[in-house]
Design a protein around this motif. Structure first.
Motif, PDB file in Angstrom:
ATOM      1  N   GLU A  80      21.725   4.547 -67.380  1.00 34.96           N
ATOM      2  CA  GLU A  80      23.021   3.289 -67.383  1.00 34.96           C
ATOM      3  C   GLU A  80      22.687   2.437 -68.309  1.00 34.96           C
ATOM      4  O   GLU A  80      23.531   1.585 -68.838  1.00 34.96           O
ATOM      5  N   TYR A 188      25.090   7.908 -61.104  1.00 34.10           N
ATOM      6  CA  TYR A 188      23.949   8.420 -60.539  1.00 34.10           C
ATOM      7  C   TYR A 188      23.748   8.715 -59.004  1.00 34.10           C
ATOM      8  O   TYR A 188      23.738   7.937 -58.295  1.00 34.10           O
ATOM      9  N   GLN A 216      14.933  -3.197 -65.673  1.00 33.68           N
ATOM     10  CA  GLN A 216      14.997  -1.981 -66.135  1.00 33.68           C
ATOM     11  C   GLN A 216      14.155  -0.787 -65.326  1.00 33.68           C
ATOM     12  O   GLN A 216      14.194   0.443 -65.282  1.00 33.68           O
ATOM     13  N   PHE A 231      13.070  11.728 -61.409  1.00 32.51           N
ATOM     14  CA  PHE A 231      14.460  11.456 -61.456  1.00 32.51           C
ATOM     15  C   PHE A 231      14.880  11.299 -60.022  1.00 32.51           C
ATOM     16  O   PHE A 231      16.135  11.130 -59.952  1.00 32.51           O
ATOM     17  N   LYS A 235      17.469   4.352 -58.840  1.00 31.12           N
ATOM     18  CA  LYS A 235      17.381   2.885 -59.167  1.00 31.12           C
ATOM     19  C   LYS A 235      18.767   2.584 -58.921  1.00 31.12           C
ATOM     20  O   LYS A 235      19.939   3.005 -58.874  1.00 31.12           O
TER      21      LYS A 235
HETATM   22  N1  MTE Z   1      18.205   6.417 -61.796  1.00 32.83           N
HETATM   23  C1  MTE Z   1      19.100   5.994 -62.281  1.00 32.83           C
HETATM   24  N2  MTE Z   1      20.267   5.230 -61.638  1.00 32.83           N
HETATM   25  N3  MTE Z   1      19.400   6.384 -63.679  1.00 32.83           N
HETATM   26  C2  MTE Z   1      18.535   7.052 -64.270  1.00 32.83           C
HETATM   27  O1  MTE Z   1      18.529   7.375 -65.457  1.00 32.83           O
HETATM   28  N4  MTE Z   1      16.130   7.823 -64.134  1.00 32.83           N
HETATM   29  C3  MTE Z   1      15.189   8.491 -63.420  1.00 32.83           C
HETATM   30  C4  MTE Z   1      14.842   7.384 -62.322  1.00 32.83           C
HETATM   31  N5  MTE Z   1      15.773   6.974 -61.647  1.00 32.83           N
HETATM   32  C5  MTE Z   1      17.140   7.267 -63.533  1.00 32.83           C
HETATM   33  C6  MTE Z   1      17.068   6.783 -62.350  1.00 32.83           C
HETATM   34  C7  MTE Z   1      13.963   9.094 -64.067  1.00 32.83           C
HETATM   35  S1  MTE Z   1      14.315  10.573 -65.049  1.00 32.83           S
HETATM   36  C8  MTE Z   1      12.805   8.725 -63.794  1.00 32.83           C
HETATM   37  S2  MTE Z   1      11.271   9.231 -64.656  1.00 32.83           S
HETATM   38  C9  MTE Z   1      12.767   7.488 -63.211  1.00 32.83           C
HETATM   39  O2  MTE Z   1      13.868   6.675 -62.607  1.00 32.83           O
HETATM   40  C10 MTE Z   1      11.770   6.459 -63.912  1.00 32.83           C
HETATM   41  O3  MTE Z   1      11.702   5.187 -63.331  1.00 32.83           O
HETATM   42  P1  MTE Z   1      10.688   4.190 -64.193  1.00 32.83           P
HETATM   43  O4  MTE Z   1      11.759   3.732 -65.353  1.00 32.83           O
HETATM   44  O5  MTE Z   1      10.763   2.918 -63.230  1.00 32.83           O
HETATM   45  O6  MTE Z   1       9.354   4.338 -64.449  1.00 32.83           O
END
Ligand code: MTE
Length: 316
Positions: A80, A188, A216, A231, A235
């Motif tokens: 995002e 997501y 972040q 993944f 988040k």
């Molecule tokens: N959540 C959302 N909404 N968007 C994302 O791109 N990436 C995922 C996950 N959660 C992601 C996400 C991936 S691939 C990983 S490895 C982790 O978040 C990374 O978390 P960090 O950046 O806190 O280490």
């Protein structure tokens, strides 16, 4: 430039600050620094965040060396805010995660829309030091601040039809510029089977390194499921839905042959384009040999029973 340095013999006893005064001055400075820090925290943190320095440790904590705060907050995946690892900490700077509410719906007796401050119970916060293994072949050890996902979900009283839980990230391209590009189908989404969600390990994280969760890393609230590829740890969650059928998840939808619904860390099932047997711990020197990836990321004793009798090559 000439600097005048007095030799010890030149210093008159009257010029030396008495130890008691010196100690008092130090105490005064320490106290004002502490007060300053608390006032700053007051302005920045919501009421529930003030107790963070005294958080109890989760019984599942690893004692491995922590990945540095710098690495944890500048090497991220958060599409995002851009697809590069260094993008999120720059592009998420202006994201304002407050006010924030979460909608809970589907198969439960107590659905509703809740303000984040009502969802977080300060007494339930703990420090959880978990390994996070990304599907891309690297790992980190992060000291999260969070609370049990299971304890939170129970408050909404899931019904007997709740077989899965679906989580959704905020959809707002004006605040999440990466959503203007169609690299994924937004928002997501992720999901867990209900017994996975009710296991003691998964947490909702609201901070790391004793600090409020950096944008972040998924501010203001994200999931952390330590035995699954990163993944799954979605988040900036705005919706939780209890469902009877397996929810659609973003990466499974994008490339079903590469990313399964379960996505348990499993060194015996390779990704179609690379091996999953080894991993690189972020922050370790490049010449250090990679580590062996552990089944369920090393959390097998707590979660292996969830998959008894299942073919994990089929349900990857
Ligand atoms: N959540 C959302 N909404 N968007 C994302 O791109 N990436 C995922 C996950 N959660 C992601 C996400 C991936 S691939 C990983 S490895 C982790 O978040 C990374 O978390 P960090 O950046 O806190 O280490």
């Amino acid at each position: 430039m000439a600097i005048l340095i007095k030799k010890p013999a030149d210093v008159q006893p009257s010029e030396i600050t008495p130890k008691s005064v010196y100690m008092d001055r130090r105490r005064f400075m320490k106290n004002s620094l502490l007060t300053g820090a608390l006032l700053a925290a007051d302005a920045m943190f919501p009421a529930w965040a003030k107790r963070w320095p005294k958080l109890p440790a989760s019984p599942y904590n690893t004692d491995e060396k922590l990945t540095s705060f710098e690495d944890v907050t500048t090497y991220n995946n958060f599409y995002e805010f851009g697809t590069g690892k260094r993008d999120p900490h720059k592009q998420a700077k202006d994201f304002n995660p407050r006010p924030w509410s979460i909608t809970v719906e589907g198969e439960c007796n107590k659905p509703g829309t809740f303000d984040l401050d009502d969802i977080i119970k300060p007494a339930q916060l703990q420090e959880y030091i978990y390994r996070l293994r990304c599907v891309e072949g690297w790992s980190m050890v992060v000291p999260w601040v969070g609370f049990s996902l299971a304890d939170m979900l129970k408050r909404f009283e899931p019904t007997g039809n709740a077989k899965y839980v679906e989580f959704t990230t905020l959809l707002d391209p004006s605040r999440m510029p990466g959503q203007k590009r169609r690299v994924l189908r937004w928002p997501y989404r992720e999901g867990l089977r209900i017994d996975e969600a009710m296991n003691a390990l998964p947490i909702m994280a609201v901070g790391l390194y004793g600090e409020i969760l950096p944008n972040q890393n998924g501010a203001p609230i994200r999931l952390v499921v330590p035995w699954k590829y990163g993944f799954k740890s979605i988040k900036s969650i705005v919706k939780i839905r209890f469902t009877e059928t397996q929810p659609v998840t973003t990466w499974n939808q994008t490339a079903p042959n590469e990313y399964g619904f379960y996505s348990n860390v499993n060194p015996h099932v390779d990704h179609p384009r690379w091996s999953q047997k080894k991993e690189r711990r972020i922050g370790e020197p490049f010449w250090k040999p990679k580590r062996d990836t552990l089944m369920f990321n090393g959390y097998g004793e707590h979660v292996a029973h969830l998959y008894a009798g299942m073919d994990l090559k089929k349900y990857f």
